[in-house]
Design a protein around this motif. Structure first.
Motif, short mmCIF file in Angstrom:
data_model
loop_
_atom_site.label_atom_id
_atom_site.label_comp_id
_atom_site.label_asym_id
_atom_site.label_seq_id
_atom_site.Cartn_x
_atom_site.Cartn_y
_atom_site.Cartn_z
N ASP A 1 19.61 -49.80 -64.58
CA ASP A 1 19.10 -51.05 -63.99
C ASP A 1 18.87 -50.83 -62.50
N PHE A 2 18.28 -51.82 -61.85
CA PHE A 2 17.87 -51.65 -60.45
C PHE A 2 19.05 -51.29 -59.55
N TYR A 3 20.14 -52.03 -59.63
CA TYR A 3 21.25 -51.83 -58.69
C TYR A 3 21.93 -50.48 -58.87
N ASP A 4 22.08 -50.03 -60.11
CA ASP A 4 22.66 -48.71 -60.34
C ASP A 4 21.72 -47.61 -59.82
N ALA A 5 20.42 -47.79 -60.06
CA ALA A 5 19.45 -46.80 -59.58
C ALA A 5 19.42 -46.78 -58.06
N PHE A 6 19.52 -47.96 -57.45
CA PHE A 6 19.49 -48.04 -55.98
C PHE A 6 20.72 -47.35 -55.38
N LYS A 7 21.89 -47.65 -55.92
CA LYS A 7 23.11 -47.02 -55.41
C LYS A 7 23.06 -45.51 -55.56
N SER A 8 22.58 -45.05 -56.72
CA SER A 8 22.49 -43.62 -56.98
C SER A 8 21.53 -42.94 -56.01
N TYR A 9 20.40 -43.59 -55.77
CA TYR A 9 19.38 -43.02 -54.86
C TYR A 9 19.88 -42.98 -53.42
N MET A 10 20.54 -44.05 -52.99
CA MET A 10 20.96 -44.13 -51.58
C MET A 10 22.11 -43.18 -51.28
N VAL A 11 22.97 -42.92 -52.25
CA VAL A 11 24.05 -41.96 -52.03
C VAL A 11 23.49 -40.60 -51.62
N VAL A 12 22.37 -40.23 -52.22
CA VAL A 12 21.77 -38.93 -51.96
C VAL A 12 20.84 -38.96 -50.75
N ASN A 13 20.11 -40.05 -50.56
CA ASN A 13 19.00 -40.04 -49.60
C ASN A 13 19.19 -40.89 -48.34
N LYS A 14 20.20 -41.74 -48.30
CA LYS A 14 20.34 -42.68 -47.17
C LYS A 14 20.42 -41.96 -45.83
N LYS A 15 21.24 -40.94 -45.74
CA LYS A 15 21.42 -40.24 -44.47
C LYS A 15 20.11 -39.68 -43.94
N GLU A 16 19.32 -39.09 -44.82
CA GLU A 16 18.06 -38.48 -44.41
C GLU A 16 17.05 -39.55 -43.99
N ILE A 17 17.02 -40.66 -44.72
CA ILE A 17 16.09 -41.74 -44.40
C ILE A 17 16.41 -42.33 -43.03
N LEU A 18 17.69 -42.64 -42.79
CA LEU A 18 18.08 -43.25 -41.52
C LEU A 18 18.00 -42.25 -40.37
N PHE B 1 8.85 -49.06 -65.62
CA PHE B 1 9.69 -50.04 -64.95
C PHE B 1 9.02 -50.47 -63.64
N LYS B 2 8.98 -51.80 -63.40
CA LYS B 2 8.43 -52.33 -62.15
C LYS B 2 9.49 -53.17 -61.46
N LEU B 3 9.61 -53.00 -60.16
CA LEU B 3 10.58 -53.79 -59.39
C LEU B 3 10.08 -55.22 -59.24
N THR B 4 11.01 -56.15 -59.26
CA THR B 4 10.68 -57.57 -59.07
C THR B 4 10.58 -57.87 -57.57
N PRO B 5 9.96 -59.00 -57.19
CA PRO B 5 9.94 -59.39 -55.78
C PRO B 5 11.34 -59.49 -55.18
N GLN B 6 12.31 -59.91 -56.00
CA GLN B 6 13.70 -59.99 -55.52
C GLN B 6 14.25 -58.60 -55.22
N ASN B 7 13.91 -57.62 -56.06
CA ASN B 7 14.32 -56.24 -55.81
C ASN B 7 13.73 -55.71 -54.51
N ILE B 8 12.45 -55.99 -54.30
CA ILE B 8 11.77 -55.54 -53.08
C ILE B 8 12.42 -56.16 -51.85
N GLN B 9 12.73 -57.47 -51.94
CA GLN B 9 13.37 -58.16 -50.81
C GLN B 9 14.76 -57.59 -50.55
N PHE B 10 15.46 -57.22 -51.61
CA PHE B 10 16.80 -56.62 -51.47
C PHE B 10 16.71 -55.31 -50.69
#
Length: 208
Positions: free
Chosen positions: A48-65, A2-11
């Protein structure tokens, strides 16, 4: 794969920009890390991208920020790097030339009470700061941590100038103090230009 689209990267970029990841180069590092993780998750879990993004950020957002808040323009590594730069034989030789110049030429003779050499030093610092603000915030329209942490040295010079070399004082500093401060200012300019050149050479892709 799976490769992210330019729109995904911009999001992703917009998401972290809105989350106050203010430095462009740091945001690009985070984006690269997150994009790689999302591509792996999308393939492994068939999301899909949005489900994967939401799933990833629920776990990792706090640590990243949390990591984003640890960055400071007053970097210990940068200060030590600058001090090492000051001890380079060529820079030491230039420092000696500054002292010889101020020790043999009465530069205060060319100034007045209304505009002393103290005012000149402050004006130079202010001019450099305004140029940096214009170049990076107005011309490039992005904040770069690698560059700003080098710029943090200018802030330290300003605070030192207030204490040792105040612009509001009519008393002229000693030749040694003038030589040291103008040497530090010259060294800062050279060091800052070198850092910009190194950054541009290494990160040309950021502004393509």
């Amino acid at each position: 794969m799976f490769k992210l689209t330019p729109q995904n990267i911009q999001f992703i970029d917009n998401y972290f920009k809105n989350s106050e990841v203010i430095y462009y180069d740091i945001r690009m590092e985070i984006l690269d890390h997150v994009a790689t993780a999302l591509e792996h998750t999308m393939q492994a879990e068939n999301l899909d991208f949005y489900d994967a993004f939401k799933s990833y950020m629920v776990v990792n957002k706090k640590e990243i920020l949390k990591g984003n808040k640890l960055w400071s323009v007053y970097s210990k590594d940068t200060i030590l790097s600058f001090l090492k730069f000051l001890l380079h034989p060529i820079m030491i030789f230039i420092g000696i030339l500054f002292y010889v110049f101020f020790d043999n030429i009465n530069v205060t003779y060319y100034f007045s009470e209304s505009f002393s050499i103290n005012n000149l030093f402050f004006t130079i610092i202010l001019s450099i700061a305004l140029f940096q603000i214009f170049y990076f915030y107005i011309y490039l329209k992005e904040r770069l941590y690698v560059i700003e942490k080098a710029g943090g040295l200018l802030g330290l010079l300003y605070y030192a100038q207030i204490f040792f070399f105040p612009g509001y004082s009519s008393k002229s500093p000693s030749n040694l103090v003038m030589a040291i401060f103008f040497y530090l200012l010259f060294a800062y300019l050279v060091y800052f230009i070198i850092q910009i050149l190194k950054f541009n050479q290494k990160n040309k892709h950021l502004f393509q």
